[in-house]
Design a protein around this motif. Structure first.
Motif, mmCIF file in Angstrom:
data_model
loop_
_atom_site.group_PDB
_atom_site.id
_atom_site.type_symbol
_atom_site.label_atom_id
_atom_site.label_comp_id
_atom_site.label_asym_id
_atom_site.label_seq_id
_atom_site.Cartn_x
_atom_site.Cartn_y
_atom_site.Cartn_z
ATOM 1 N N GLN A 1 0.830 -1.208 0.000
ATOM 2 C CA GLN A 1 0.000 0.000 0.000
ATOM 3 C C GLN A 1 0.862 1.255 0.000
ATOM 4 O O GLN A 1 0.549 2.225 -0.699
ATOM 5 N N ASP A 2 1.935 1.239 0.778
ATOM 6 C CA ASP A 2 2.832 2.401 0.822
ATOM 7 C C ASP A 2 3.500 2.623 -0.532
ATOM 8 O O ASP A 2 3.652 3.770 -0.984
ATOM 9 N N ALA A 3 3.913 1.528 -1.179
ATOM 10 C CA ALA A 3 4.532 1.651 -2.498
ATOM 11 C C ALA A 3 3.543 2.217 -3.506
ATOM 12 O O ALA A 3 3.899 3.041 -4.350
ATOM 13 N N PHE A 4 2.295 1.785 -3.419
ATOM 14 C CA PHE A 4 1.257 2.290 -4.322
ATOM 15 C C PHE A 4 1.044 3.783 -4.111
ATOM 16 O O PHE A 4 0.924 4.547 -5.084
ATOM 17 N N LYS A 5 0.977 4.207 -2.856
ATOM 18 C CA LYS A 5 0.766 5.635 -2.564
ATOM 19 C C LYS A 5 1.919 6.482 -3.091
ATOM 20 O O LYS A 5 1.725 7.617 -3.517
ATOM 21 N N ALA A 6 3.122 5.911 -3.080
ATOM 22 C CA ALA A 6 4.286 6.659 -3.545
ATOM 23 C C ALA A 6 4.334 6.768 -5.054
ATOM 24 O O ALA A 6 4.697 7.820 -5.603
ATOM 25 N N SER A 7 3.924 5.703 -5.758
ATOM 26 C CA SER A 7 4.043 5.703 -7.222
ATOM 27 C C SER A 7 3.332 4.486 -7.784
ATOM 28 O O SER A 7 3.519 3.375 -7.285
ATOM 29 N N HIS A 8 2.528 4.701 -8.829
ATOM 30 C CA HIS A 8 1.841 3.600 -9.479
ATOM 31 C C HIS A 8 1.500 3.980 -10.912
ATOM 32 O O HIS A 8 1.668 5.133 -11.329
ATOM 33 N N ILE A 9 1.034 3.014 -11.682
ATOM 34 C CA ILE A 9 0.621 3.284 -13.053
ATOM 35 C C ILE A 9 -0.627 4.156 -13.032
ATOM 36 O O ILE A 9 -1.556 3.880 -12.266
ATOM 37 N N PRO A 10 -0.682 5.201 -13.833
ATOM 38 C CA PRO A 10 -1.848 6.091 -13.820
ATOM 39 C C PRO A 10 -3.158 5.325 -14.021
ATOM 40 O O PRO A 10 -3.261 4.463 -14.892
ATOM 41 N N GLY A 11 -4.121 5.635 -13.169
ATOM 42 C CA GLY A 11 -5.425 5.007 -13.260
ATOM 43 C C GLY A 11 -5.554 3.710 -12.498
ATOM 44 O O GLY A 11 -6.666 3.193 -12.322
ATOM 45 N N ALA A 12 -4.430 3.163 -12.036
ATOM 46 C CA ALA A 12 -4.476 1.882 -11.334
ATOM 47 C C ALA A 12 -5.161 2.023 -9.984
ATOM 48 O O ALA A 12 -5.060 3.055 -9.315
#
Length: 284
Positions: free
Chosen positions: A35-46
């Motif tokens: 979850q922390d990794a997602f909040k920091a950076s993810h593919i747009p719209g994911a």
């Protein structure tokens, strides 16, 4: 059957309206890391779905460390994040597809086949210079109707009743040392279900490219003992520690055209929760 798509494939289609991108990054032993990794950076719209909060039921006496979620609860959660029966779904993680494959399997279990795993994972996407964001995705709730495919999964009782059945092949997807009973860093007992052969799930990955899947010919060679068993009329049941890392093996066999492979969802952690279930060590 091509359930693996490249990052280039996703880049070309990421803004198509029926496409839903799901981030399933997770780290055993550090439940909030994904979850922390997602909040920091993810593919747009994911959108993010968590292995333990979304893709598993609460742990009980039996059922293993990651019990299958209640189908209705999972379907409601899928609808909340905008997944409908008309959605095309692409799932990614950063762990070789292990957690992404869990969602791939769950969606098919609920009767939704239009789902794919992105090859190589998020780090490869980012290192290629493809777009990333830390913005919260817009989630438009939808409705997901499910129809459970009961023949995709087996329980402990089915496995125990068939231990001496020569027409069934058990496949253990864990590290060889855990399978052989030489070490057990997670569960209370070491070893494997008697009669099972070992086929480490990571062997479906390419040795030369980080987190990339082997091609069909490489998979055919890697999984030959299992595919030959199926071709000879045997039924294959795949398991691991908790029903998660077995899913890449199921997906790899599916890519070779073997849709009938079953998952023992509770796996080793469920098996040893029952007193009296036999435990084997060493090689079979």
């Amino acid at each position: 059957m091509n359930s693996i798509v490249s990052k280039q494939w996703l880049l070309a289609r990421m803004y198509e309206p029926d496409l839903i991108i799901v981030d399933c990054r997770f780290q055993l032993g550090s439940p909030k890391a994904g979850q922390d990794a997602f909040k920091a950076s993810h593919i747009p719209g994911a959108i993010y779905l968590d292995l333990e909060e979304d893709l598993s039921a609460p742990i009980g006496e039996h059922g293993g460390r990651h019990p299958l979620p209640d189908p209705q609860t999972l379907a409601q959660r899928l609808g909340q994040v905008g997944i409908s029966n008309s959605s095309r779904i692409v799932v990614y993680d950063d762990q070789g597809g292990m957690y992404a494959s869990r969602l791939w399997w769950l969606l098919r279990w609920l009767g939704h086949d239009n789902v794919y795993v992105m090859d190589e994972g998020f780090t490869s996407w980012k290192e290629a210079g493809y777009p990333v964001t830390d913005a919260n995705p817009v989630q438009v709730p939808s409705t997901f109707q499910y129809s459970v495919c009961k023949d995709m999964v087996v329980d402990m009782q089915t496995v125990r009743l068939n231990l001496d059945n020569p027409s069934i092949l058990l496949v253990d997807s864990r590290e060889p040392a855990r399978y052989q009973g030489l070490q057990e860093p997670i569960d209370a007992k070491a070893g494997h279900i008697p009669g099972a052969i070992n086929s480490l799930w990571k062997n479906v990955l390419n040795d030369q490219v980080t987190n990339a899947w082997k091609n069909i010919e490489q998979l055919r060679e890697q999984l030959a003992p299992i595919s030959e068993a199926i071709d000879s009329g045997k039924e294959v049941i795949v398991y691991c520690g908790s029903g998660v890392s077995a899913c890449p093996n199921v997906l790899a066999l599916y890519r070779l055209g073997y849709e009938q492979v079953k998952l023992y969802s509770g796996s080793w952690s469920d098996w040893i929760s029952y007193e009296g279930n036999p435990v084997a060590t060493g090689e079979e």
